[in-house]
Design an enzyme around this catalytic site. Structure first.
Site, PDB file in Angstrom:
ATOM      1  N   ASP A 143      -3.444  -1.099   1.529  1.00  0.00           N
ATOM      2  CA  ASP A 143      -2.578  -1.592   2.596  1.00  0.00           C
ATOM      3  C   ASP A 143      -1.314  -0.735   2.721  1.00  0.00           C
ATOM      4  OD1 ASP A 143      -2.222  -3.955   4.432  1.00  0.00           O
ATOM      5  OD2 ASP A 143      -0.392  -4.215   3.279  1.00  0.00           O
TER       6      ASP A 143
ATOM      7  N   GLU B 194     -11.557   7.533 -13.503  1.00  0.00           N
ATOM      8  CA  GLU B 194     -11.799   7.216 -14.923  1.00  0.00           C
ATOM      9  C   GLU B 194     -13.095   6.415 -15.047  1.00  0.00           C
ATOM     10  OE1 GLU B 194      -8.531   4.749 -16.122  1.00  0.00           O
ATOM     11  OE2 GLU B 194      -7.085   6.399 -16.010  1.00  0.00           O
TER      12      GLU B 194
HETATM   13  C1  NOJ Z   1      -1.490  -4.317   7.150  1.00  0.00           C
HETATM   14  C2  NOJ Z   1      -2.420  -5.483   7.111  1.00  0.00           C
HETATM   15  O1  NOJ Z   1      -3.645  -5.106   7.663  1.00  0.00           O
HETATM   16  C3  NOJ Z   1      -1.731  -6.590   7.882  1.00  0.00           C
HETATM   17  O2  NOJ Z   1      -2.598  -7.676   8.134  1.00  0.00           O
HETATM   18  C4  NOJ Z   1      -0.515  -7.008   7.108  1.00  0.00           C
HETATM   19  O3  NOJ Z   1       0.213  -7.982   7.846  1.00  0.00           O
HETATM   20  C5  NOJ Z   1       0.411  -5.824   6.844  1.00  0.00           C
HETATM   21  N1  NOJ Z   1      -0.301  -4.641   6.424  1.00  0.00           N
HETATM   22  C6  NOJ Z   1       1.406  -6.157   5.753  1.00  0.00           C
HETATM   23  O4  NOJ Z   1       0.756  -6.250   4.515  1.00  0.00           O
END
Ligand code: NOJ
Ligand code: CA
Length: 568
Positions: free
Chosen positions: A229, A281
């Site tokens: 993310d 790893e």
């Molecule tokens: C991207 C994620 O896909 C989204 O759903 C989220 O709100 C934001 N990052 C923050 O983590």
């Protein structure tokens, strides 16, 4: 006019390089990866929220569909202020979704069915309920506990102004001031997203080694990779200088934030090199996929250099208009940019953050990223046209060399749910924007499994955390499974043919059929998408089609036809 050009001649766009051939370890180079949004997939205990046992019980349907892997959006303990992207414990499962034993059972069942499992990992920020953040709140300014996050004194004589002018991606200031135990205001902390999502300080070695261990924890449980993310976040410019983003999208409707003091910093690449070593790893077959909103594609490709991540989501492809020239350009650019660093291109049309492509492709108005669709949005989509284009776009995408992502429900042709009552909305963007942005709830509505069951089979009790539209009965999986002309049947045919003909590791060669037609060859398949008003004569035996075709290919239809002379 069809110009069946010999190799190397008259290519409209010479995007000749396909991805590297996939070795057994490199399954991700050609994989079709199905995104599961756990809270909306299937609910096993009737509380209206999808869960891990619900997923496990339906994995066989995904194996039958023909995907290679699943990616699970976060299922970790979380106060669910951002639907789980606010993690309070990275080594457990939220009771809402089940237990660690349920996660183990899910992984085992997926592997038994030949499906790899990719977990979402959220390193840019934690939840404000994370033990480290709670510890920081009771620790004094300047303490090591506060150094895991960004705590700063405010500006102004009494520190009542935020430390800088950054704004949250979910609207409003990116800083919140702490209230100390005695009720007085203290320092401010940074959160690029919701107030409840404080950003980690990735200059801290403690943060880095903690995440190494979290990766190892899940790898040891059999996880095959991670979707990372905000992989362009993490590192912030030293001194946290002021910066104003004037627009969140450029004039072509594409996302900006590419290079700001808080996104796309070069320092982030050290982190990904370190993560690459950690996943290796365990084995060369584990992978990392970046959610990195950085442009242009040549820059995004830095995230997938040979010692960094394996894949990056191709958001420019997702954001490209339904026009021949634009599609040709982005596809060619993608293959070129990623091939230049030895990585496959990925392809994606929908996910849990964007308007579903069965609606997006027939929108009559502007819809910048994150605004979502509601009853008052300008340029409401035309449902019939949207589904027709979505099927054409998906069928085209699934013939491209590289790796493709499918978001749950797109194989059913689900549209965005535009009419969610305001009282049922959940996205923090809706609340933080005071209702100005509908946000992402419309693409997160629980799936319809059975046309006549309560909640269309999502849960036995009929509960559903977001309401499902009345029209979804006809789109339910059981109806589509029994209909050879359904969207589900189209995906299943396409995935079987794609695997059989090894299109994922093929080479794309453009075919010139005029300005209104997107056409290319990949191995034994010629892919034709007619975007013009004139029907096109069908040039061969049909392998797959986005609508049933007779002697001609009508507008907004894609067909795969048999090539007698395969490309090299
Ligand atoms: C991207 C994620 O896909 C989204 O759903 C989220 O709100 C934001 N990052 C923050 O983590
Ligand atoms: Ca449940």
């Amino acid at each position: 006019m069809c110009n069946d050009a010999p190799h190397g001649e008259d290519l409209v766009n010479p995007a000749e390089t396909g991805p590297m051939p996939a070795a057994a370890d490199d399954w991700w180079r050609t994989a079709v990866i199905y995104q599961i949004y756990p809270r909306s997939f299937a609910d096993s205990n009737g509380d209206g929220i999808g869960d891990l046992p619900g997923i496990t019980s339906h994995l066989h349907e995904l194996a039958t569909l023909g995907v290679d892997a699943i990616w699970l959006s976060p299922f970790y303990p979380s106060p669910q202020r951002d639907a789980g992207y606010d993690v309070s414990d990275y080594r457990d499962v939220d009771p809402l979704f089940g237990t660690l034993a349920d996660a183990d059972a899910l992984i085992a069942r997926a592997h038994e069915l030949g499906l790899r499992v990719i977990a979402d990992i959220v390193p840019n920020h934690s939840s404000s309920e994370h033990a480290w953040f709670k510890e920081a709140l009771v620790a004094p300014p300047g303490s090591p506990a506060r150094d895991r996050y960004f705590f700063r004194d405010g500006k102004g004589p009494d520190g009542s102004e935020p430390p800088n002018n950054w704004t949250s991606i979910f609207v409003g200031p990116a800083w919140t001031r702490e209230i100390r135990a005695d009720g007085t205001p203290g320092q401010w902390y940074l959160h690029l997203f919701d107030t409840t999502q404080p950003d980690f300080n990735w200059e801290s070695e403690e943060v880095r080694s903690e995440f190494d261990d979290i990766l190892r924890f899940w790898l040891a449980r059999g996880i095959d990779g991670f979707r990372v993310d905000v992989a362009h976040g993490l590192i912030k410019e030293e001194g946290l200088p002021d910066y104003t983003v004037d627009r969140t999208v450029d004039p072509d409707g594409r996302h900006t934030f590419a290079t700001t003091p808080f996104m796309g910093r070069d320092g982030v690449h050290d982190v990904w090199r370190r993560w690459r070593r950690v996943v290796e790893e365990v084995g060369a077959d584990r992978m990392l996929a970046a959610e990195a909103w950085v442009f242009p594609l040549e820059r995004m490709a830095h995230w997938v250099r040979p010692d960094e991540m394996h894949q990056a989501f191709n958001f420019p492809f997702l954001e490209t208009k339904w026009e021949v020239a634009a599609q040709r350009e982005i596809i060619g650019e993608s293959i070129r940019a990623f091939s230049a660093v030895g990585a496959p291109s990925t392809w994606v049309l929908s996910n849990h953050d964007v308007v579903r492509h069965a609606s997006r492709l027939a929108l009559m108005g502007e819809n910048p990223y994150g605004y979502g669709l509601g009853p008052k949005s300008p340029g409401q989509p035309d449902a019939v046209l949207g589904l027709r284009r979505a099927r054409a776009a998906s069928l085209m995408m699934l013939a491209l060399p590289g790796s493709s992502y499918v978001y749950q429900g797109e194989e059913l042709g689900l549209p965005e749910h535009v009419h969610i009552p305001d009282s049922k909305r959940q996205d923090p963007a809706w609340f933080r924007s005071g209702g100005e942005r509908y946000g992402r709830d419309g693409c997160r509505v629980p799936l319809p499994w059975k046309s006549t069951a309560p909640a269309y089979g999502f849960s036995d009790t009929g509960k559903s955390w977001l309401p499902q539209p009345a029209e979804w009965g006809t789109l339910a999986r059981d109806v589509q499974a029994a209909d050879s002309t359904s969207t589900l049947a189209m995906y299943q045919t396409a995935l079987a043919e794609r695997a059989e003909r090894r299109l994922g590791s093929g080479t794309l060669r453009w075919v010139d059929m005029g300005d209104d037609v997107l056409a290319f060859d990949n191995g034994t398949v010629r892919v034709i998408t007619n975007m013009g008003d004139e029907p096109l004569p069908l040039p061969g035996n049909v392998i797959a089609a986005s609508e049933s075709v007779g002697a001609t290919i009508p507008k907004d239809v894609t067909v795969w036809v048999e090539r007698t002379v395969p490309t090299a």
